[in-house]
Design a protein around this motif. Sequence first.
Motif, PDB file in Angstrom:
ATOM      1  N   ALA A 170       0.829  -1.210   0.000  1.00  0.00           N
ATOM      2  CA  ALA A 170       0.000   0.000   0.000  1.00  0.00           C
ATOM      3  C   ALA A 170       0.865   1.262   0.000  1.00  0.00           C
ATOM      4  O   ALA A 170       0.566   2.233  -0.707  1.00  0.00           O
ATOM      5  N   GLU A 171       1.943   1.246   0.751  1.00  0.00           N
ATOM      6  CA  GLU A 171       2.824   2.419   0.819  1.00  0.00           C
ATOM      7  C   GLU A 171       3.478   2.695  -0.534  1.00  0.00           C
ATOM      8  O   GLU A 171       3.563   3.839  -0.975  1.00  0.00           O
ATOM      9  N   ALA A 172       3.908   1.635  -1.226  1.00  0.00           N
ATOM     10  CA  ALA A 172       4.564   1.800  -2.526  1.00  0.00           C
ATOM     11  C   ALA A 172       3.598   2.324  -3.583  1.00  0.00           C
ATOM     12  O   ALA A 172       4.019   2.952  -4.555  1.00  0.00           O
ATOM     13  N   LEU A 173       2.300   2.082  -3.396  1.00  0.00           N
ATOM     14  CA  LEU A 173       1.298   2.528  -4.362  1.00  0.00           C
ATOM     15  C   LEU A 173       0.833   3.961  -4.121  1.00  0.00           C
ATOM     16  O   LEU A 173       0.240   4.581  -4.994  1.00  0.00           O
ATOM     17  N   THR A 174       1.141   4.481  -2.931  1.00  0.00           N
ATOM     18  CA  THR A 174       0.733   5.843  -2.593  1.00  0.00           C
ATOM     19  C   THR A 174       1.391   6.833  -3.552  1.00  0.00           C
ATOM     20  O   THR A 174       2.569   6.746  -3.838  1.00  0.00           O
ATOM     21  N   GLY A 175       0.600   7.748  -4.039  1.00  0.00           N
ATOM     22  CA  GLY A 175       1.129   8.776  -4.927  1.00  0.00           C
ATOM     23  C   GLY A 175       1.105   8.393  -6.394  1.00  0.00           C
ATOM     24  O   GLY A 175       1.393   9.224  -7.248  1.00  0.00           O
ATOM     25  N   LEU A 176       0.777   7.147  -6.709  1.00  0.00           N
ATOM     26  CA  LEU A 176       0.687   6.727  -8.108  1.00  0.00           C
ATOM     27  C   LEU A 176      -0.721   6.976  -8.626  1.00  0.00           C
ATOM     28  O   LEU A 176      -1.688   6.928  -7.871  1.00  0.00           O
ATOM     29  N   SER A 177      -0.833   7.222  -9.908  1.00  0.00           N
ATOM     30  CA  SER A 177      -2.151   7.365 -10.516  1.00  0.00           C
ATOM     31  C   SER A 177      -2.831   5.988 -10.523  1.00  0.00           C
ATOM     32  O   SER A 177      -2.152   4.955 -10.378  1.00  0.00           O
ATOM     33  N   PRO A 178      -4.152   5.937 -10.683  1.00  0.00           N
ATOM     34  CA  PRO A 178      -4.834   4.636 -10.736  1.00  0.00           C
ATOM     35  C   PRO A 178      -4.241   3.715 -11.811  1.00  0.00           C
ATOM     36  O   PRO A 178      -4.084   2.514 -11.574  1.00  0.00           O
ATOM     37  N   GLU A 179      -3.904   4.268 -12.954  1.00  0.00           N
ATOM     38  CA  GLU A 179      -3.320   3.458 -14.029  1.00  0.00           C
ATOM     39  C   GLU A 179      -1.950   2.918 -13.633  1.00  0.00           C
ATOM     40  O   GLU A 179      -1.622   1.760 -13.918  1.00  0.00           O
ATOM     41  N   LEU A 185     -10.241  -6.238  -9.863  1.00  0.00           N
ATOM     42  CA  LEU A 185     -10.457  -6.218  -8.414  1.00  0.00           C
ATOM     43  C   LEU A 185      -9.895  -4.923  -7.828  1.00  0.00           C
ATOM     44  O   LEU A 185      -9.091  -4.230  -8.448  1.00  0.00           O
ATOM     45  N   SER A 186     -10.291  -4.641  -6.601  1.00  0.00           N
ATOM     46  CA  SER A 186      -9.763  -3.456  -5.912  1.00  0.00           C
ATOM     47  C   SER A 186      -8.280  -3.629  -5.616  1.00  0.00           C
ATOM     48  O   SER A 186      -7.771  -4.757  -5.534  1.00  0.00           O
ATOM     49  N   ASP A 187      -7.604  -2.512  -5.437  1.00  0.00           N
ATOM     50  CA  ASP A 187      -6.182  -2.563  -5.092  1.00  0.00           C
ATOM     51  C   ASP A 187      -5.963  -3.343  -3.801  1.00  0.00           C
ATOM     52  O   ASP A 187      -5.007  -4.113  -3.692  1.00  0.00           O
ATOM     53  N   ALA A 188      -6.843  -3.160  -2.826  1.00  0.00           N
ATOM     54  CA  ALA A 188      -6.702  -3.863  -1.545  1.00  0.00           C
ATOM     55  C   ALA A 188      -6.785  -5.376  -1.744  1.00  0.00           C
ATOM     56  O   ALA A 188      -5.997  -6.130  -1.161  1.00  0.00           O
ATOM     57  N   GLU A 189      -7.725  -5.821  -2.573  1.00  0.00           N
ATOM     58  CA  GLU A 189      -7.861  -7.259  -2.840  1.00  0.00           C
ATOM     59  C   GLU A 189      -6.638  -7.787  -3.588  1.00  0.00           C
ATOM     60  O   GLU A 189      -6.153  -8.881  -3.306  1.00  0.00           O
ATOM     61  N   LEU A 190      -6.119  -7.000  -4.520  1.00  0.00           N
ATOM     62  CA  LEU A 190      -4.929  -7.420  -5.256  1.00  0.00           C
ATOM     63  C   LEU A 190      -3.722  -7.545  -4.326  1.00  0.00           C
ATOM     64  O   LEU A 190      -2.933  -8.485  -4.446  1.00  0.00           O
ATOM     65  N   LEU A 191      -3.594  -6.622  -3.384  1.00  0.00           N
ATOM     66  CA  LEU A 191      -2.503  -6.722  -2.407  1.00  0.00           C
ATOM     67  C   LEU A 191      -2.655  -7.982  -1.568  1.00  0.00           C
ATOM     68  O   LEU A 191      -1.661  -8.654  -1.255  1.00  0.00           O
ATOM     69  N   THR A 192      -3.892  -8.324  -1.229  1.00  0.00           N
ATOM     70  CA  THR A 192      -4.145  -9.558  -0.475  1.00  0.00           C
ATOM     71  C   THR A 192      -3.708 -10.767  -1.286  1.00  0.00           C
ATOM     72  O   THR A 192      -3.105 -11.710  -0.745  1.00  0.00           O
TER      73      THR A 192
END
Length: 99
Positions: free
Chosen positions: A18-27, A59-66
Amino acid sequence: MVCAYPAELTVPPSEVNAEALTGLSPEQRKARLGQALLPRVQNHQPILAVHITVLLLELSDAELLTLLENDARLEQKVEEATSELALRDETGRVRRSDD
């Protein structure tokens, strides 16, 4: 034939959180998650890995991280996606039983 992807197109799952994804665009987030998921999906379903990864990216980003953290959950989702792909016709639409 299993298609191997160049290392520069993949991202180790340990580098995607989640931290590494912060600041990135949805794409950018989806691209990064896809790069981390693809090699893991290939371990379960090498022939359909790209198609399955594309489905999983819905899927949502949270589900993908899971999924990146839980191989049993990833395997379950790969099986579900494989079943969904089997139901699609050549145009990509889901076939109905009365077709």
